[in-house]
Structure formats: structure tokens, C-alpha cells
Motif scaffolding. Sequence first.
Motif, PDB file in Angstrom:
ATOM      1  N   GLU A   2       0.825  -1.209   0.000  1.00  0.00           N
ATOM      2  CA  GLU A   2       0.000   0.000   0.000  1.00  0.00           C
ATOM      3  C   GLU A   2       0.863   1.265   0.000  1.00  0.00           C
ATOM      4  O   GLU A   2       0.591   2.216  -0.731  1.00  0.00           O
ATOM      5  N   ALA A   3       1.918   1.281   0.809  1.00  0.00           N
ATOM      6  CA  ALA A   3       2.802   2.446   0.878  1.00  0.00           C
ATOM      7  C   ALA A   3       3.522   2.660  -0.449  1.00  0.00           C
ATOM      8  O   ALA A   3       3.640   3.785  -0.929  1.00  0.00           O
ATOM      9  N   VAL A   4       3.990   1.583  -1.060  1.00  0.00           N
ATOM     10  CA  VAL A   4       4.662   1.678  -2.365  1.00  0.00           C
ATOM     11  C   VAL A   4       3.693   2.223  -3.407  1.00  0.00           C
ATOM     12  O   VAL A   4       4.053   3.084  -4.216  1.00  0.00           O
ATOM     13  N   ASN A   5       2.454   1.762  -3.387  1.00  0.00           N
ATOM     14  CA  ASN A   5       1.472   2.236  -4.358  1.00  0.00           C
ATOM     15  C   ASN A   5       1.142   3.712  -4.162  1.00  0.00           C
ATOM     16  O   ASN A   5       0.867   4.416  -5.138  1.00  0.00           O
ATOM     17  N   ARG A   6       1.183   4.207  -2.925  1.00  0.00           N
ATOM     18  CA  ARG A   6       1.011   5.657  -2.714  1.00  0.00           C
ATOM     19  C   ARG A   6       2.147   6.421  -3.399  1.00  0.00           C
ATOM     20  O   ARG A   6       1.918   7.444  -4.037  1.00  0.00           O
ATOM     21  N   ASP A   7       3.371   5.899  -3.267  1.00  0.00           N
ATOM     22  CA  ASP A   7       4.518   6.560  -3.898  1.00  0.00           C
ATOM     23  C   ASP A   7       4.444   6.483  -5.415  1.00  0.00           C
ATOM     24  O   ASP A   7       4.760   7.453  -6.108  1.00  0.00           O
ATOM     25  N   LEU A   8       4.014   5.353  -5.941  1.00  0.00           N
ATOM     26  CA  LEU A   8       3.853   5.242  -7.398  1.00  0.00           C
ATOM     27  C   LEU A   8       2.794   6.205  -7.906  1.00  0.00           C
ATOM     28  O   LEU A   8       2.995   6.881  -8.918  1.00  0.00           O
ATOM     29  N   ALA A   9       1.669   6.280  -7.225  1.00  0.00           N
ATOM     30  CA  ALA A   9       0.586   7.168  -7.647  1.00  0.00           C
ATOM     31  C   ALA A   9       1.035   8.625  -7.637  1.00  0.00           C
ATOM     32  O   ALA A   9       0.636   9.415  -8.494  1.00  0.00           O
ATOM     33  N   ALA A  10       1.905   8.981  -6.689  1.00  0.00           N
ATOM     34  CA  ALA A  10       2.367  10.368  -6.565  1.00  0.00           C
ATOM     35  C   ALA A  10       3.435  10.718  -7.589  1.00  0.00           C
ATOM     36  O   ALA A  10       3.528  11.869  -8.009  1.00  0.00           O
ATOM     37  N   THR A  11       4.245   9.757  -7.990  1.00  0.00           N
ATOM     38  CA  THR A  11       5.418  10.079  -8.806  1.00  0.00           C
ATOM     39  C   THR A  11       5.449   9.421 -10.174  1.00  0.00           C
ATOM     40  O   THR A  11       6.139   9.898 -11.068  1.00  0.00           O
ATOM     41  N   GLY A  93      14.136  -0.473  13.447  1.00  0.00           N
ATOM     42  CA  GLY A  93      13.035  -1.382  13.166  1.00  0.00           C
ATOM     43  C   GLY A  93      11.760  -0.687  12.752  1.00  0.00           C
ATOM     44  O   GLY A  93      10.729  -1.327  12.588  1.00  0.00           O
ATOM     45  N   GLY A  94      11.824   0.609  12.551  1.00  0.00           N
ATOM     46  CA  GLY A  94      10.641   1.374  12.145  1.00  0.00           C
ATOM     47  C   GLY A  94      10.349   1.237  10.664  1.00  0.00           C
ATOM     48  O   GLY A  94      10.824   0.328   9.988  1.00  0.00           O
ATOM     49  N   GLN A  95       9.588   2.167  10.167  1.00  0.00           N
ATOM     50  CA  GLN A  95       9.159   2.192   8.766  1.00  0.00           C
ATOM     51  C   GLN A  95      10.354   2.184   7.813  1.00  0.00           C
ATOM     52  O   GLN A  95      11.391   2.760   8.107  1.00  0.00           O
ATOM     53  N   ALA A  96      10.204   1.540   6.671  1.00  0.00           N
ATOM     54  CA  ALA A  96      11.223   1.591   5.626  1.00  0.00           C
ATOM     55  C   ALA A  96      11.302   3.004   5.070  1.00  0.00           C
ATOM     56  O   ALA A  96      10.312   3.746   5.078  1.00  0.00           O
ATOM     57  N   VAL A 111       8.957   5.276   3.090  1.00  0.00           N
ATOM     58  CA  VAL A 111       8.259   4.682   1.953  1.00  0.00           C
ATOM     59  C   VAL A 111       6.769   4.964   2.168  1.00  0.00           C
ATOM     60  O   VAL A 111       6.236   4.736   3.251  1.00  0.00           O
ATOM     61  N   GLY A 112       6.129   5.500   1.160  1.00  0.00           N
ATOM     62  CA  GLY A 112       4.733   5.902   1.248  1.00  0.00           C
ATOM     63  C   GLY A 112       4.561   7.403   1.395  1.00  0.00           C
ATOM     64  O   GLY A 112       3.459   7.915   1.282  1.00  0.00           O
ATOM     65  N   GLY A 113       5.661   8.136   1.610  1.00  0.00           N
ATOM     66  CA  GLY A 113       5.576   9.568   1.855  1.00  0.00           C
ATOM     67  C   GLY A 113       6.065  10.452   0.730  1.00  0.00           C
ATOM     68  O   GLY A 113       6.273  11.647   0.934  1.00  0.00           O
ATOM     69  N   LEU A 114       6.260   9.905  -0.463  1.00  0.00           N
ATOM     70  CA  LEU A 114       6.789  10.722  -1.555  1.00  0.00           C
ATOM     71  C   LEU A 114       5.859  11.850  -1.972  1.00  0.00           C
ATOM     72  O   LEU A 114       6.326  12.896  -2.395  1.00  0.00           O
TER      73      LEU A 114
END
Length: 134
Positions: A2-11, A93-96, A111-114
Amino acid sequence: MEAVNRDLAATLPEAGPMRLPCTPSDDEDVPDQYHAALPDGRRHDGVTDPVAADIAADIADAAQETVQAVLWQVWPVCPEHRGGVHAEARSDGGQAVWWCRAGEGHELCEVGGLSQTLGWARRAPRRKERRRAG
């Protein structure tokens, strides 16, 4: 994913949302293979352990490999250094995070914040285009 897809949608919205299909293993000693696949099923690399501590970084890395190998596109890109960034697990150990290795290296964002991090970079060309259009 889901986080990767947010970044893809944004960029890179033309890539579409990725999926994480599984190819089951026939051997009980070999883990199932999970793949970051484009909507049409094209993929490059596998994520072998979906319960690993750094699975978010592994999924982001597999998605990045698919974009680069299948679409021939460097993704994502650091706006400061104009080079590709890499998914890495935080040592705590937090978010990637997306990490730029240029110079001393720096964290671009989680990841997810782009969309929040690069929002200004995507809007600027549009303003220039509007000025040219008159």
C-alpha cells in the motif's frame, strides 16, 4: 504494498498500482515467492519472506526493481541529487525509508511519503507550463 502504491501514484501514476502475487513453492524447504508486479502482471524480482522484519523495505526494493527492469525508469529520484534512491530498513526497526546515497547520504522520506516530500517538485513544472501557455 500500500505504501509503495502511494509513492507510485504520486510520482509515476502511469505505472498503475502494483500487486504482490504469490508463486507457491513445491518444496517445503523453499519459501513461497512473492513478486512486486505491475497491473498487467509483468514483474522482475521476488520477495521471499513476507514476515521478515524488514519486509517493507524488501517490498519497496522489489517494486523499484520491477519499475527499473520492466519500464526502464529510474524510480524514485532524489530531487536534490537527481539520482535514484534506495529502499532501506531503519536501524530502529521502524518504517522503511527511501535513502539517497549521494554525498554523505540522507533520508528522503518514509516509503509511502513521496507525495508530501516531492509535492513541490511535481507542481513546479506545471506552473511553468501554464506560464508558457499564456
